[in-house]
Design an enzyme around this catalytic site. Structure first.
Site, PDB file in Angstrom:
ATOM      1  N   VAL A  13       5.687   0.014   1.267  1.00 55.52           N
ATOM      2  CA  VAL A  13       5.867  -1.400   1.638  1.00 55.52           C
ATOM      3  C   VAL A  13       4.890  -1.831   2.731  1.00 55.52           C
ATOM      4  O   VAL A  13       4.874  -2.993   3.121  1.00 55.52           O
ATOM      5  CB  VAL A  13       7.322  -1.701   2.078  1.00 55.52           C
ATOM      6  CG1 VAL A  13       8.301  -1.509   0.937  1.00 55.52           C
ATOM      7  CG2 VAL A  13       7.748  -0.840   3.279  1.00 55.52           C
ATOM      8  N   GLY A  14       4.091  -0.920   3.218  1.00 59.73           N
ATOM      9  CA  GLY A  14       3.118  -1.300   4.250  1.00 59.73           C
ATOM     10  C   GLY A  14       2.095  -0.198   4.450  1.00 59.73           C
ATOM     11  O   GLY A  14       2.414   0.979   4.292  1.00 59.73           O
ATOM     12  N   LYS A  15       0.883  -0.619   4.775  1.00 56.46           N
ATOM     13  CA  LYS A  15      -0.198   0.350   4.950  1.00 56.46           C
ATOM     14  C   LYS A  15      -1.109  -0.190   6.043  1.00 56.46           C
ATOM     15  O   LYS A  15      -1.348  -1.403   6.107  1.00 56.46           O
ATOM     16  CB  LYS A  15      -0.976   0.417   3.630  1.00 56.46           C
ATOM     17  CG  LYS A  15      -1.606   1.741   3.310  1.00 56.46           C
ATOM     18  CD  LYS A  15      -2.188   1.667   1.889  1.00 56.46           C
ATOM     19  CE  LYS A  15      -3.156   2.777   1.628  1.00 56.46           C
ATOM     20  NZ  LYS A  15      -2.637   4.037   1.298  1.00 56.46           N
ATOM     21  N   GLY A  16      -1.577   0.661   6.908  1.00 58.24           N
ATOM     22  CA  GLY A  16      -2.486   0.197   7.961  1.00 58.24           C
ATOM     23  C   GLY A  16      -3.136   1.376   8.635  1.00 58.24           C
ATOM     24  O   GLY A  16      -3.031   2.507   8.159  1.00 58.24           O
ATOM     25  N   ARG A  17      -3.773   1.078   9.791  1.00 57.56           N
ATOM     26  CA  ARG A  17      -4.439   2.168  10.526  1.00 57.56           C
ATOM     27  C   ARG A  17      -3.423   3.205  10.986  1.00 57.56           C
ATOM     28  O   ARG A  17      -3.735   4.361  11.159  1.00 57.56           O
ATOM     29  CB  ARG A  17      -5.133   1.588  11.751  1.00 57.56           C
ATOM     30  CG  ARG A  17      -6.456   0.947  11.401  1.00 57.56           C
ATOM     31  CD  ARG A  17      -7.074   0.271  12.604  1.00 57.56           C
ATOM     32  NE  ARG A  17      -7.373  -1.114  12.281  1.00 57.56           N
ATOM     33  CZ  ARG A  17      -7.866  -2.001  13.122  1.00 57.56           C
ATOM     34  NH1 ARG A  17      -8.094  -1.659  14.363  1.00 57.56           N
ATOM     35  NH2 ARG A  17      -8.101  -3.243  12.738  1.00 57.56           N
ATOM     36  N   TYR A  18      -2.183   2.735  11.200  1.00 56.22           N
ATOM     37  CA  TYR A  18      -1.135   3.628  11.711  1.00 56.22           C
ATOM     38  C   TYR A  18      -0.685   4.653  10.662  1.00 56.22           C
ATOM     39  O   TYR A  18      -0.106   5.671  10.970  1.00 56.22           O
ATOM     40  CB  TYR A  18       0.087   2.791  12.141  1.00 56.22           C
ATOM     41  CG  TYR A  18       0.691   2.002  10.986  1.00 56.22           C
ATOM     42  CD1 TYR A  18       1.602   2.589  10.129  1.00 56.22           C
ATOM     43  CD2 TYR A  18       0.311   0.680  10.737  1.00 56.22           C
ATOM     44  CE1 TYR A  18       2.134   1.886   9.044  1.00 56.22           C
ATOM     45  CE2 TYR A  18       0.824  -0.025   9.676  1.00 56.22           C
ATOM     46  CZ  TYR A  18       1.736   0.577   8.832  1.00 56.22           C
ATOM     47  OH  TYR A  18       2.246  -0.115   7.759  1.00 56.22           O
ATOM     48  N   GLY A  19      -0.889   4.344   9.376  1.00 52.77           N
ATOM     49  CA  GLY A  19      -0.376   5.189   8.288  1.00 52.77           C
ATOM     50  C   GLY A  19       0.272   4.317   7.229  1.00 52.77           C
ATOM     51  O   GLY A  19      -0.253   3.248   6.896  1.00 52.77           O
ATOM     52  N   LYS A  70       8.280   5.877   7.965  1.00 53.16           N
ATOM     53  CA  LYS A  70       6.916   5.616   8.444  1.00 53.16           C
ATOM     54  C   LYS A  70       6.199   6.958   8.458  1.00 53.16           C
ATOM     55  O   LYS A  70       6.645   7.904   9.106  1.00 53.16           O
ATOM     56  CB  LYS A  70       6.979   5.003   9.851  1.00 53.16           C
ATOM     57  CG  LYS A  70       5.622   4.636  10.401  1.00 53.16           C
ATOM     58  CD  LYS A  70       5.796   3.775  11.646  1.00 53.16           C
ATOM     59  CE  LYS A  70       4.483   3.523  12.345  1.00 53.16           C
ATOM     60  NZ  LYS A  70       4.662   2.775  13.586  1.00 53.16           N
ATOM     61  N   ASP A  87       3.049  -3.043  22.809  1.00 55.82           N
ATOM     62  CA  ASP A  87       2.369  -3.512  21.588  1.00 55.82           C
ATOM     63  C   ASP A  87       3.287  -4.471  20.821  1.00 55.82           C
ATOM     64  O   ASP A  87       3.433  -4.378  19.603  1.00 55.82           O
ATOM     65  CB  ASP A  87       1.956  -2.326  20.710  1.00 55.82           C
ATOM     66  CG  ASP A  87       0.880  -2.731  19.691  1.00 55.82           C
ATOM     67  OD1 ASP A  87       0.291  -3.821  19.848  1.00 55.82           O
ATOM     68  OD2 ASP A  87       0.624  -1.963  18.749  1.00 55.82           O
TER      69      ASP A  87
HETATM   70  N1  ADE Z   1       8.094  -2.261   7.553  1.00 47.94           N
HETATM   71  C1  ADE Z   1       7.943  -1.522   8.647  1.00 47.94           C
HETATM   72  N2  ADE Z   1       9.109  -0.998   9.023  1.00 47.94           N
HETATM   73  C2  ADE Z   1      10.035  -1.406   8.144  1.00 47.94           C
HETATM   74  C3  ADE Z   1      11.438  -1.237   8.017  1.00 47.94           C
HETATM   75  N3  ADE Z   1      12.107  -0.501   8.881  1.00 47.94           N
HETATM   76  N4  ADE Z   1      12.067  -1.840   7.013  1.00 47.94           N
HETATM   77  C4  ADE Z   1      11.364  -2.587   6.170  1.00 47.94           C
HETATM   78  N5  ADE Z   1      10.065  -2.796   6.223  1.00 47.94           N
HETATM   79  C5  ADE Z   1       9.396  -2.229   7.202  1.00 47.94           C
END
Ligand code: ADE
Length: 504
Positions: free
Chosen positions: A205-211, A226, A327
């Site tokens: 659901v997400g991608k970036g420099r952090y991972g 994460k 941050d």
């Molecule tokens: N994106 C980053 N952290 C999340 C989380 N805990 N739940 C849903 N989307 C996210």
């Protein structure tokens, strides 16, 4: 530390020491245990350790051994749907099975109590715990009866805060705290690891420099995982350390479940498992949603509540150091289904305790997000040895988050498109120098649309923003002041809605 806690630690230490002597006087103190787990610690189905264990976590069984230093943490953990059996005889964990009544109630059994020092130590521990609980309840009653005050927003934080005003907690709050918090700092490591390894990753659901962030499932429930990039391992260490040592359960702080480090094809995988919020980050949410003023207020207030909880040191049994985030931004805030937000990503946080006299800035080479950096960070005049400085930079960023939310709020039928702070003054992914020119040299502030001044909620939020953006850090509002102003606005707007209804 309270004297009773100190006594407990001394007693536990004494117990471990006596046990060690006792064991050593017999043999090398190690016992052969049946070993069935996926951690690669078994040799021919057995292992040697100080204590044999059998664990059952929601249907997943493990057998093995561990060192006596984990005895208190592991054998006495009170975790929902965990059954833990510890024993210290030859292969004593071979035939252990969970009791038939295990259906969600915490169930643990300590090792067989055949030795007198065990009985004595445990009885003393029980006595001291009971006495200190009674003492604390009496103390709280006394404080309440004498009108002493608390200062964390009405939820779950109790007793003797540094900042001397605010709402009293109710008896229900205190009761809840006693009944639900346990040690308050999360699950034992063994349980965290067991849970993490039972997660199936479902969707990125997400991608970036952090991972990357994944939605995963654990026993049918959604969790967020994460996965840290290897270059950001210091953020994993820091966040894991904070969640495991600080009592951080709060509605407006992302809920921690587990941390895990595994080795895969000779590289290290670092996971942080938290609650999953399907609406995603505030940044994502604002791209496609506009808000009514009341919803804007609810969001802003919830972020302020989360920040107050972080920034506040609590001294007392549920003690907590003060934490500055460093941050804060809309990508590090998640939106919950109830319209409130919670703050995520403690990888850069600094910790401070006045009562224990320390400032721990960590050793993360990462810096905050340039777009959200306060002037004193950009011109490098920030006093890095003073904790207040870090809180003041959080407040600068808080004002920018409020600005992002307010742009997406409909007033007089007008709403602006989503834009990041300083969108009209710096390019995408601005450099440090570009931000410094805008924020320090030209001293620009984000512009506020005229419509905001025609609504009581939005004009009050606009005033707060301006007071978060003073060039001089000490002149800025504190998180507590922001929260109080927004709480009052919330009560007043409830009141005027009620009045409107009764007039009709
Ligand atoms: N994106 C980053 N952290 C999340 C989380 N805990 N739940 C849903 N989307 C996210």
């Amino acid at each position: 530390m309270e004297s009773s806690s100190l006594l407990t630690v001394v007693l536990v230490g004494a117990f471990l020491w006596i046990s060690a002597i006792h064991a050593d006087s017999k043999d090398d103190g190690k016992v052969l245990c049946t070993c069935e787990n996926d951690k690669g610690t078994c040799v021919n189905g057995t292992c040697k350790g100080d204590i044999c264990f059998y664990s059952w976590v929601r249907g997943h069984e493990e057998r093995g051994c561990f060192s006596k230093v984990y005895y208190m943490e592991q054998c006495f953990s009170k975790v929902d749907r965990l059954f833990m059996h510890c024993c210290k005889e030859y292969l004593c964990n071979t035939f252990t099975t969970p009791p038939p009544n295990i259906n969600g109630d915490p169930t643990t059994t300590p090792p067989e109590l055949s030795r007198p020092e065990l009985w004595i130590t445990l009885s003393l521990l029980l006595l001291i715990t009971t006495a200190s609980m009674c003492g604390l309840v009496l103390f709280l009653r006394f404080r309440r009866a004498h009108g002493l005050r608390n200062d964390v927003h009405g939820d779950r934080d109790v007793t003797m805060l540094k900042v001397p005003d605010g709402d009293d907690p109710t008896y229900g709050d205190i009761f809840d705290e006693f009944c639900t918090s346990g040690s308050g700092t999360g699950l034992p490591y063994l349980v965290q690891r067991t849970m993490a390894r039972q997660i199936s990753l479902v969707q990125c659901v997400g991608k970036g420099r952090y991972g990357e962030v994944w939605r995963g499932t654990w026993m049918g429930e959604s969790v967020a995982v994460k996965i840290f990039s290897s270059r950001d391992e210091q953020s994993w260490f820091r966040e894991t350390e904070i969640y495991n040592t600080v009592q951080l359960r709060h509605d407006n702080i992302l809920g921690f479940i587990a941390s895990d480090m595994t080795s895969k094809n000779s590289s290290t995988q670092l996971w942080l498992v938290t609650h999953f919020h399907e609406l995603g980050s505030l940044y994502d949410f604002l791209q496609y949603s506009s808000l009514e003023p009341e919803s804007c207020l609810r969001m802003c207030l919830s972020v302020a509540c989360g920040l107050v909880h972080l920034h506040t040191e609590i001294v007392s049994s549920q003690e907590k150091p003060a934490i500055a985030h460093r941050d804060l931004k809309s990508r590090n805030i998640l939106v919950k289904r109830n319209g409130q937000c919670c703050i995520a990503d403690l990888g850069l946080a600094v910790i401070h305790s006045q009562s224990h006299d320390y400032l721990d800035v960590g050793n993360n080479p990462r810096v905050g997000t340039k777009r959200y950096m306060a002037p004193e960070v950009l011109d490098e005049t920030i006093r890095m040895d003073v904790f207040e400085s870090y809180k003041q930079t959080d407040i600068w960023a808080l004002g920018l988050v409020f600005w992002e939310i307010s742009r997406r709020t409909i007033v007089n039928g007008i709403v602006e498109e989503y834009c990041p702070p300083f969108f009209d003054m710096v390019p995408l992914d601005p450099s440090f120098e570009e931000m410094k020119k805008v924020v320090c040299v030209d001293q620009h502030k984000p512009s506020l649309h005229n419509r905001l001044h025609s609504h009581p909620i939005l004009s009050a939020i606009a005033k707060i923003m301006k007071e978060c953006w003073y060039q001089s850090p000490p002149a800025r509002l504190t998180a507590l002041r922001v929260r109080k102003t927004l709480s009052k606005l919330d009560h007043d707007s409830d009141f005027s809605t009620e009045k409107l209804k009764s007039d009709i």
